[in-house]
Motif scaffolding. Structure first.
Motif, PDB file in Angstrom:
ATOM      1  N   SER A  17      49.146 -17.910  -1.272  1.00 21.59           N
ATOM      2  CA  SER A  17      47.874 -18.365  -1.837  1.00 21.59           C
ATOM      3  C   SER A  17      46.930 -18.702  -0.692  1.00 21.59           C
ATOM      4  O   SER A  17      47.345 -19.249   0.322  1.00 21.59           O
ATOM      5  CB  SER A  17      48.083 -19.608  -2.701  1.00 21.59           C
ATOM      6  OG  SER A  17      48.760 -19.270  -3.886  1.00 21.59           O
ATOM      7  N   ALA A  28      49.098 -25.351   0.013  1.00 22.43           N
ATOM      8  CA  ALA A  28      49.660 -24.403  -0.961  1.00 22.43           C
ATOM      9  C   ALA A  28      51.173 -24.454  -0.826  1.00 22.43           C
ATOM     10  O   ALA A  28      51.702 -25.176   0.028  1.00 22.43           O
ATOM     11  CB  ALA A  28      49.140 -22.990  -0.703  1.00 22.43           C
ATOM     12  N   GLY A  29      51.848 -23.665  -1.656  1.00 23.18           N
ATOM     13  CA  GLY A  29      53.302 -23.685  -1.645  1.00 23.18           C
ATOM     14  C   GLY A  29      53.890 -23.328  -0.286  1.00 23.18           C
ATOM     15  O   GLY A  29      54.743 -24.048   0.246  1.00 23.18           O
ATOM     16  N   ALA A  30      53.430 -22.236   0.282  1.00 24.58           N
ATOM     17  CA  ALA A  30      53.978 -21.791   1.564  1.00 24.58           C
ATOM     18  C   ALA A  30      53.742 -22.846   2.649  1.00 24.58           C
ATOM     19  O   ALA A  30      54.601 -23.090   3.501  1.00 24.58           O
ATOM     20  CB  ALA A  30      53.345 -20.460   1.972  1.00 24.58           C
ATOM     21  N   ALA A  36      58.277 -24.462  -7.006  1.00 27.57           N
ATOM     22  CA  ALA A  36      57.184 -23.705  -7.614  1.00 27.57           C
ATOM     23  C   ALA A  36      57.438 -23.519  -9.115  1.00 27.57           C
ATOM     24  O   ALA A  36      56.505 -23.339  -9.877  1.00 27.57           O
ATOM     25  CB  ALA A  36      57.021 -22.363  -6.919  1.00 27.57           C
ATOM     26  N   ASN A  37      58.705 -23.554  -9.507  1.00 24.37           N
ATOM     27  CA  ASN A  37      59.041 -23.313 -10.914  1.00 24.37           C
ATOM     28  C   ASN A  37      59.354 -24.598 -11.671  1.00 24.37           C
ATOM     29  O   ASN A  37      60.180 -24.595 -12.585  1.00 24.37           O
ATOM     30  CB  ASN A  37      60.241 -22.363 -10.992  1.00 24.37           C
ATOM     31  CG  ASN A  37      59.898 -20.982 -10.459  1.00 24.37           C
ATOM     32  OD1 ASN A  37      58.720 -20.620 -10.372  1.00 24.37           O
ATOM     33  ND2 ASN A  37      60.909 -20.221 -10.109  1.00 24.37           N
ATOM     34  N   HIS A  42      59.022 -28.862  -2.488  1.00 23.10           N
ATOM     35  CA  HIS A  42      57.564 -28.681  -2.563  1.00 23.10           C
ATOM     36  C   HIS A  42      57.211 -28.280  -3.984  1.00 23.10           C
ATOM     37  O   HIS A  42      58.019 -27.669  -4.690  1.00 23.10           O
ATOM     38  CB  HIS A  42      57.047 -27.630  -1.564  1.00 23.10           C
ATOM     39  CG  HIS A  42      56.999 -26.239  -2.108  1.00 23.10           C
ATOM     40  ND1 HIS A  42      57.991 -25.316  -1.879  1.00 23.10           N
ATOM     41  CD2 HIS A  42      56.086 -25.611  -2.890  1.00 23.10           C
ATOM     42  CE1 HIS A  42      57.689 -24.184  -2.500  1.00 23.10           C
ATOM     43  NE2 HIS A  42      56.539 -24.332  -3.125  1.00 23.10           N
ATOM     44  N   HIS A  76      49.069 -25.863  -8.293  1.00 28.60           N
ATOM     45  CA  HIS A  76      48.260 -24.805  -8.895  1.00 28.60           C
ATOM     46  C   HIS A  76      49.081 -23.962  -9.862  1.00 28.60           C
ATOM     47  O   HIS A  76      48.604 -22.934 -10.331  1.00 28.60           O
ATOM     48  CB  HIS A  76      47.614 -23.936  -7.818  1.00 28.60           C
ATOM     49  CG  HIS A  76      48.552 -23.538  -6.709  1.00 28.60           C
ATOM     50  ND1 HIS A  76      49.235 -24.451  -5.950  1.00 28.60           N
ATOM     51  CD2 HIS A  76      48.910 -22.331  -6.235  1.00 28.60           C
ATOM     52  CE1 HIS A  76      49.979 -23.810  -5.054  1.00 28.60           C
ATOM     53  NE2 HIS A  76      49.803 -22.531  -5.219  1.00 28.60           N
TER      54      HIS A  76
HETATM   55  C1  LIG Z   1      58.965 -19.447  -6.096  1.00 27.76           C
HETATM   56  C2  LIG Z   1      57.743 -19.501  -5.239  1.00 27.76           C
HETATM   57  N1  LIG Z   1      57.771 -20.115  -4.036  1.00 27.76           N
HETATM   58  C3  LIG Z   1      56.696 -20.192  -3.238  1.00 27.76           C
HETATM   59  C4  LIG Z   1      55.498 -19.638  -3.588  1.00 27.76           C
HETATM   60  C5  LIG Z   1      54.334 -19.695  -2.616  1.00 27.76           C
HETATM   61  O1  LIG Z   1      53.311 -20.499  -3.066  1.00 27.76           O
HETATM   62  P1  LIG Z   1      51.830 -20.343  -2.512  1.00 27.76           P
HETATM   63  O2  LIG Z   1      51.308 -19.038  -2.971  1.00 27.76           O
HETATM   64  O3  LIG Z   1      51.101 -21.495  -3.107  1.00 27.76           O
HETATM   65  O4  LIG Z   1      51.864 -20.426  -1.027  1.00 27.76           O
HETATM   66  C6  LIG Z   1      55.400 -18.988  -4.825  1.00 27.76           C
HETATM   67  C7  LIG Z   1      54.111 -18.372  -5.219  1.00 27.76           C
HETATM   68  O5  LIG Z   1      54.007 -17.401  -5.850  1.00 27.76           O
HETATM   69  C8  LIG Z   1      56.541 -18.925  -5.670  1.00 27.76           C
HETATM   70  O6  LIG Z   1      56.485 -18.305  -6.861  1.00 27.76           O
END
Ligand SMILES: Cc1ncc(COP(=O)(O)O)c(C=O)c1O
Lengths: 448, 486
Positions: free
Chosen positions: A330, B139-141, B248-249, B268, B272
């Motif tokens: 993202s 963000a997630g990453a 994320a899930n 994490h 969003h």
């Molecule tokens: C399981 C999982 N981990 C991590 C991420 C990464 O998140 P971000 O896109 O916010 O960096 C995602 C995003 O699609 C995800 O589905």
């Protein structure tokens, strides 16, 4: 329980359970081991109705002093600029803001094209060959530039000018630690990067030299010379540039930059207490395949019509996994859209006029401070910030200013011990002569 | 369908048109040549558009009509949690006291914003079962990397800096291994077993004194709950590693199981996704990280604390901190939206969210299992993965099925992910969709399965109704055109 976001009725639920072949929703969670099963409900605040919650949160928001009701001279990387009203109307179109990353190009041409336009505008402004579709912010974008440089040059040292935004530099340092890259600070002299010191520090281990343009103190760096010194040592020259200033300043691409990064918050994006803003990342063609994040490219469909797709994805985490050029997924797409709208509204003429007003009004403020007996610390060319010496603590002065509806400048003593009692004053195109005069007068009261 | 190319904003330019107005300069006019050093006054103007305000609005309105969002129609994109984005969130995030505050204002002038963040932090601690939460990752990453840097600092502080391996299942999201690399670790990939879950034997085989952490998504990207979770955490802890939860899930387990209670050391979240920060066409996000007590000293700077007098403060005096991960304090605007959502739902609401998300996914899975292969046949959580291998034998690929869905106004599911499923079709309906919507989508999926048997061309040549047909991606990559040139 009925909730406006949850449409299932009791009858729906029963029919669905019958299709699944279970008699309760609970049965669907039978795979969660008993010992880790959470019992009961979260201990969080009870739900509120829409109207009640809006009232409560409006009151919470009202506890903050904002830059709409007060006159702000605070910059230091985040600025109070003209925000065309049209920006919010465009980004409020829910076809944009409720979409995911444009993975299905046939139904995402709007987003893809808008970001292709963003890439074009950033490339134009920075004078670089190409730009990506956005990064989290200017700080992480600078850190990614450092990692790109280290990977590209196979070197493990980065020189960062002491006049780079201190929080950006901190972020670069954190990322560098993960990559075992050494960070060396280049001293400053008279508010700009000390060229002689830089010459002594670059060596054959230098992956990159990083400077800011205009720098954290508002001063214009000698990019030409710094770029030459960097390239003589075969390092990459990384410039963190305020893209609004590039409306009138010679762009980094014309002054030897290999990578230009920064934040497009200056284009139609609210301060937002620090985020979301909009990092950008621009490079020369030779680095194209090492760029982090998403890139949008032009192509054609089966009928030969022009269209846009995510491209050069072999760089990215979802394809390359641990070999990717970056972990970013993202990004800040909606803010890139906002910045595009603002850049479009300003347009070719407006960006020059706005940038020039920033310089001229800041010069007016500088003269006014000096006329009122203040010392302005650095006398080099500036964009929209100057460093004003005070007799009292800037934080204390600011506490007085806010009572008069003025948000004062950044207290440089918070970061630099040698700059105690120095205020970094930002003057954008939105500040009027009266507001500037009032600031000088109010600060003068503390300068006796 | 029309054959005209959609104009780029640059092609609408007419020299002399403007889309802005400024107050005339009210201080003495000066010449830039006198204010800037020689060589630093831009000679060639940047070629930005020259258009009127109406031109701009029409242009972007036209573009928006060429885009599909959740508000346009069903968007069952697996692993992305494309639920409804509440409008109250948008209103609150635009309150002037939130949108127009500068991050470097004196703390006494931003206590309202800090209170909101603190309350959000506290709520997320409860939701994840963790001891402390930082809201800084964007963000997630970014959250993954932040947490891994903390794990690294933890091991180094214990004199175990040699731990350089991060274990990641093959079904993990691509950001997991990529984040491990950015944090300076080597990735070891472990296989999923026949049942779609992590193979415990494979895990035991790879752990050792060099294990820094295991990164696990639970439910995993197949939508399956990792039943052996306690055993897995134990295996890692026994060798001195940390267990990382990719949350994320979280939509699948709220009020059902908390990472902190499952033996995880850090997690994490993607605000969003589960917490309705809109995706914005690719961002912004917010990826808070929750940690257990022994990782607290390593949290990124600054740490938001509540003082005894009830005021809020950013604490920079954290000697063991990994440092700063982002300028300022994270994507505040997204955090405001997530907070508004949590306050809208409350404890009962969040529980119902998970229950309906899981009910909806299982319902769709059962309606579709007859028509598509279901490689892992057991209750799923918030999403499930079908395989298009049966259709592939008929010459219809999963990509074709995805494109055919476009003709019916749907955003397709995530396809070809996770990597351990052949021709994967990953469907995540979310809890905000009605039964009518789920049924209508399932009917179309069934129709497409029949088309694959009876009239494969219509699927292979799809989409037929979109503003462009399939685009030449090979050409885009071979001769990259990444910007407009006149
Ligand atoms: C399981 C999982 N981990 C991590 C991420 C990464 O998140 P971000 O896109 O916010 O960096 C995602 C995003 O699609 C995800 O589905």
């Amino acid at each position: 329980m009925k909730h406006r976001y949850l449409p299932m009725t009791e009858q729906d639920k029963q029919e669905m359970l019958a299709t699944i072949g279970v008699d309760s929703i609970d049965a669907l969670f039978s795979d969660i081991p008993e010992e880790v099963r959470f019992q009961g409900l979260y201990n969080i605040k009870e739900a509120k109705s829409e109207a009640a919650l809006m009232k409560e949160l409006a009151a919470l928001a009202a506890k903050n002093k904002d830059t709409a009701a007060n006159v702000s001279f605070l910059g230091a990387g985040v600025y109070n600029h003209y925000k065309p009203v049209i920006v919010d109307h465009v980004i409020s179109r829910s076809e944009f803001y409720t979409a995911y990353t444009p993975y299905q190009p046939e139904i995402s041409q709007g987003e893809l094209q808008a970001i292709f336009e963003f890439q074009t505008m950033i490339a134009e402004l920075t004078g670089m060959d190409l730009a990506n579709s956005s990064m989290y912010d200017g700080g992480t974008s600078l850190a990614e530039a450092g990692m790109l440089a280290a990977g590209h040059t196979r070197r493990k040292k980065i020189l960062v000018s002491g006049a780079v935004h201190p929080e950006y530099k901190d972020v670069v340092t954190t990322y560098a630690y993960g990559q075992s890259i050494e960070i060396v600070t280049v001293p400053t002299k008279d508010g700009v990067t000390d060229i002689e010191a830089l010459k002594g520090l670059v060596d054959d281990q230098t992956a990159a030299v990083m400077v800011q343009y205009p720098n954290f103190f508002g001063q214009i760096e000698d990019l030409q010379t710094i770029g030459e010194i960097t390239h003589d040592a075969k390092g990459l020259f990384v410039v963190s540039a305020n893209p609004l200033a590039l409306g009138v300043l010679t762009p980094p691409g014309k002054l030897g930059a290999d990578i230009a990064v920064g934040d497009a918050q200056v284009f139609g994006i609210s301060e937002n207490f620090g985020g979301p803003h909009c990092g950008y990342f621009a490079v020369t063609t030779k680095l194209m395949r090492k760029v982090p994040g998403r890139l949008i490219g032009e192509t054609v469909d089966e009928q030969g019509r022009r269209g846009y797709v995510l491209t050069l994805q072999a760089r990215e985490q979802h394809i390359r996994r641990d070999k990717a050029t970056s972990n970013i997924c993202s990004n800040q797409a909606l803010l890139a859209l906002a910045a595009s709208v603002a850049m479009t509204a300003l347009g070719k003429q407006g960006i020059q006029e706005v940038a020039k007003q920033n310089i001229v009004k800041t010069r007016y403020a500088k003269n006014a401070f000096e006329a009122a007996g203040f010392e302005v610390a650095y006398q080099g060319a500036h964009f929209n910030e100057i460093v004003v010496k005070t007799k009292k603590s800037v934080t204390e002065i600011n506490k007085g200013l806010i009572e008069k509806g003025i948000i004062g400048g950044f207290d440089l003593g918070r970061v630099y011990s040698e700059l105690e009692n120095h205020a970094l004053i930002a003057v954008t195109e939105l500040r009027t002569k009266e507001e500037i005069d009032a600031l000088v007068a109010e600060m003068g009261a503390y300068n006796a | 369908m029309h054959n005209e190319n959609q104009s780029l904003i640059f092609e609408l330019t007419k020299p002399g048109r403007v889309g802005y107005n400024l107050e005339p300069l009210d201080v003495p006019e000066l010449d830039l040549a006198d204010l800037l050093p020689a060589g630093y006054v831009r000679e060639e103007a940047a070629e930005l558009p020259e258009v009127s305000e109406l031109d701009i609005m029409r242009h972007y309105t036209a573009l928006s009509r060429r885009n599909h969002g959740v508000d346009s129609g069903f968007y069952p994109l697996g692993s992305c949690t494309m639920k409804y984005n509440p409008k109250i969130n948008e209103a609150v995030a635009r309150y002037s006291g939130f949108a127009n505050v500068h991050p470097l204002q004196d703390e006494s002038t931003v206590q309202g914003a800090m209170e909101l963040l603190y309350d959000l932090q506290t709520s997320l601690q409860e939701i994840t079962g963790m001891d402390e939460v930082t809201l800084q990752p964007a963000a997630g990453a970014h959250g993954e990397w932040t947490a891994l840097m903390m794990i690294r600092a933890f091991h180094e502080a214990n004199g175990e800096g040699h731990r350089n391996k991060v274990i990641v299942p093959d079904s993990a999201h691509g950001t997991n291994p990529a984040s491990a690399t950015v944090a300076g670790f080597e990735t070891i990939t472990i296989k999923s077993g026949e049942d779609g879950l992590v193979d415990l034997e494979d895990l035991r085989r790879v752990v050792g004194p060099d294990t820094a952490a295991l990164m696990l998504t639970n439910p995993n990207t197949l939508g399956l709950f990792e039943e052996n979770i306690i055993e897995m955490a134990k295996i890692i802890h026994e060798v001195g590693g940390k267990v990382y939860y990719d949350g994320a899930n979280l939509n699948a387990v709220m009020s059902k199981a908390r990472p902190g209670d499952m033996g995880f050391d850090c997690v994490h979240l993607n605000l969003h996704k589960t917490f309705t920060g809109p995706h914005g066409g690719g961002g912004p996000g917010s990826g808070p990280v929750g940690v257990k007590a022994d990782l607290i000293p390593f949290l990124p700077k600054p740490v938001l604390v509540k003082k005894e007098d009830g005021t809020f403060h950013f604490d920079y005096n954290r000697p063991q901190s990994i440092g700063r991960v982002k300028p300022y304090y994270g994507n505040f605007g997204i955090n405001v939206r997530a907070y508004t959502y949590i306050r809208t739902m409350g404890p009962d609401g969040l529980k119902a969210v998970t229950e309906y998300a899981v009910l909806n996914a299982n319902y769709m899975m059962r309606r579709l299992e007859e028509f598509y292969d279901l490689p892992y046949n057991r209750h799923c959580k918030h999403e499930f993965v079908l395989s298009g291998r049966r259709q592939k034998k008929l010459g219809v690929r999963t990509l074709d099925i995805a494109k055919r869905l476009l003709d019916f106004g749907y955003h397709p599911p995530t396809v070809y992910f996770p990597l351990n499923v052949e021709e994967g079709i990953m469907i995540e309906p979310t809890e905000t969709e009605s039964k009518e919507t789920l049924d209508a989508f399932c009917d179309v999926m069934i129709q497409i399965a029949k088309e694959a048997e009876e009239n494969p061309t219509i699927v292979q040549e799809a989409p037929h109704t979109t503003v462009v047909s399939r685009l030449d991606e090979a050409r885009a990559a071979r001769t990259p055109v990444l910007r407009y040139t006149k």
